[in-house]
Design a protein around this motif. Structure first.
Motif, PDB file in Angstrom:
ATOM      1  N   SER A 151      55.089 -89.459 -17.177  1.00  0.00           N
ATOM      2  CA  SER A 151      56.057 -88.442 -17.583  1.00  0.00           C
ATOM      3  C   SER A 151      55.745 -87.910 -18.976  1.00  0.00           C
ATOM      4  N   VAL A 152      55.325 -88.803 -19.884  1.00  0.00           N
ATOM      5  CA  VAL A 152      54.950 -88.381 -21.231  1.00  0.00           C
ATOM      6  C   VAL A 152      53.697 -87.506 -21.182  1.00  0.00           C
ATOM      7  N   GLU A 153      52.766 -87.855 -20.316  1.00  0.00           N
ATOM      8  CA  GLU A 153      51.512 -87.108 -20.205  1.00  0.00           C
ATOM      9  C   GLU A 153      51.702 -85.709 -19.603  1.00  0.00           C
ATOM     10  N   TYR A 154      52.784 -85.526 -18.869  1.00  0.00           N
ATOM     11  CA  TYR A 154      52.960 -84.300 -18.084  1.00  0.00           C
ATOM     12  C   TYR A 154      52.830 -83.038 -18.919  1.00  0.00           C
ATOM     13  N   GLY A 155      53.578 -82.955 -20.034  1.00  0.00           N
ATOM     14  CA  GLY A 155      53.547 -81.745 -20.857  1.00  0.00           C
ATOM     15  C   GLY A 155      52.180 -81.435 -21.425  1.00  0.00           C
ATOM     16  N   PRO A 156      51.558 -82.391 -22.137  1.00  0.00           N
ATOM     17  CA  PRO A 156      50.235 -82.114 -22.696  1.00  0.00           C
ATOM     18  C   PRO A 156      49.181 -81.787 -21.642  1.00  0.00           C
ATOM     19  N   MET A 157      49.272 -82.402 -20.476  1.00  0.00           N
ATOM     20  CA  MET A 157      48.219 -82.239 -19.480  1.00  0.00           C
ATOM     21  C   MET A 157      48.426 -81.043 -18.559  1.00  0.00           C
ATOM     22  N   THR A 158      49.661 -80.517 -18.482  1.00  0.00           N
ATOM     23  CA  THR A 158      49.910 -79.412 -17.555  1.00  0.00           C
ATOM     24  C   THR A 158      50.298 -78.116 -18.243  1.00  0.00           C
ATOM     25  N   SER A 159      50.891 -78.195 -19.430  1.00  0.00           N
ATOM     26  CA  SER A 159      51.340 -76.957 -20.069  1.00  0.00           C
ATOM     27  C   SER A 159      50.961 -76.865 -21.542  1.00  0.00           C
ATOM     28  N   GLY A 160      50.022 -77.691 -21.969  1.00  0.00           N
ATOM     29  CA  GLY A 160      49.507 -77.580 -23.330  1.00  0.00           C
ATOM     30  C   GLY A 160      50.484 -77.973 -24.418  1.00  0.00           C
ATOM     31  N   THR A 161      51.465 -78.820 -24.110  1.00  0.00           N
ATOM     32  CA  THR A 161      52.393 -79.281 -25.135  1.00  0.00           C
ATOM     33  C   THR A 161      51.607 -79.988 -26.236  1.00  0.00           C
ATOM     34  N   PRO A 162      51.717 -79.534 -27.494  1.00  0.00           N
ATOM     35  CA  PRO A 162      50.833 -80.053 -28.538  1.00  0.00           C
ATOM     36  C   PRO A 162      51.340 -81.279 -29.291  1.00  0.00           C
ATOM     37  N   LEU A 163      52.541 -81.764 -28.944  1.00  0.00           N
ATOM     38  CA  LEU A 163      53.120 -82.859 -29.736  1.00  0.00           C
ATOM     39  C   LEU A 163      53.869 -83.840 -28.860  1.00  0.00           C
ATOM     40  N   ILE A 164      53.639 -85.122 -29.104  1.00  0.00           N
ATOM     41  CA  ILE A 164      54.431 -86.207 -28.521  1.00  0.00           C
ATOM     42  C   ILE A 164      55.040 -86.997 -29.670  1.00  0.00           C
TER      43      ILE A 164
END
Length: 244
Positions: free
Chosen positions: A128-141
């Motif tokens: 779930s944490v990986e989802y944003g960076p890996m699918t929509s380029g979310t640049p920050l966790i």
């Protein structure tokens, strides 16, 4: 009776009806007007540093009480209805006093949020944490621990006393075991707080180095920040990984 200069009664009635009809038509057109979709008040951050600055600015407003409540209206709802592209992902605790959207003064469509007891992780949570960076380029966790964490305290006492927690709470405790071991090595006046901070730094380090996120971190497209929230002050303190 002399009617010279007096308005005709029928003229008055006709004029009044015309005015009323126009007023009703105006009200009807106003209420039926569709909402125009609007973007966020400011552009979506696209770099780790910009996303981190946006979150920390929001937390500063939370601390001071000078809140903007951005992206929280029907226009924003329409804007993100078709697709989303949050600028940050936050893994935080389930604690009712630590809602990321509020303490970072963000709104609808701004953050992916995952919440587990003591930020405990497993394959589903990590995915779930990986989802944003890996699918929509979310640049920050951001991995966000907090003061007086009940889950951490329960796990700490369970390990210290050798008494397993009931039900599936034991699964949370097992996930927090590495943080407990680190806290024991570090010592300190408040071992539960030490353990809460250790859980943040260990989890952030594991995410930063995992096989799917590490390449994004290495090329500067992603930052994984470990942070700690004070219930007393409302302030978020960075523990590790702040982007430059």
């Amino acid at each position: 009776m002399d009617r010279t200069g007096q308005p005709d009664r029928r003229t008055l009635l006709a004029g009044g009806l015309a005015i009323a009809t126009a007023a009703l038509a105006g009200c009807s057109s106003t209420s039926a007007a569709p909402l125009a979709p609007s973007a966020s008040p400011t552009a979506r951050p696209t770099t780790p540093a910009a996303a981190f600055a946006r979150l920390m600015d929001g937390n500063a407003r939370w601390v001071s009480g000078d809140l903007q409540h951005p992206d929280r209206d029907p226009n924003r709802r329409q804007f993100v209805a078709g697709k989303q592209k949050p600028f940050g992902a936050v893994l935080s605790c389930i604690d009712s006093r630590v809602p990321p959207e509020l303490l970072f003064d963000t709104g609808l469509g701004d953050l992916y949020v995952m919440r587990t007891g003591g930020e405990a992780v497993g394959p589903v949570v990590t995915g779930s944490v990986e989802y944003g960076p890996m699918t929509s380029g979310t640049p920050l966790i951001v991995v966000l621990g907090h003061q007086r964490c009940g889950a951490v305290e329960a796990a700490y006492k369970s390990f210290r006393d050798g008494k397993p927690l009931p039900g599936n709470l034991e699964a949370i405790a097992r996930a927090l075991r590495p943080a407990y071991e680190q806290a024991r090595r570090e010592g300190g006046a408040d071992p539960v707080d030490t353990m809460a901070r250790a859980q943040v730094t260990l989890t952030a380090a594991n995410l930063r180095s995992n096989q799917d996120l590490a390449p994004l971190v290495e090329k500067g497209a992603l930052a994984v920040v470990g942070a700690y929230y004070s219930l007393d002050t409302g302030k978020v303190q960075v523990l590790a990984g702040a982007p430059s």
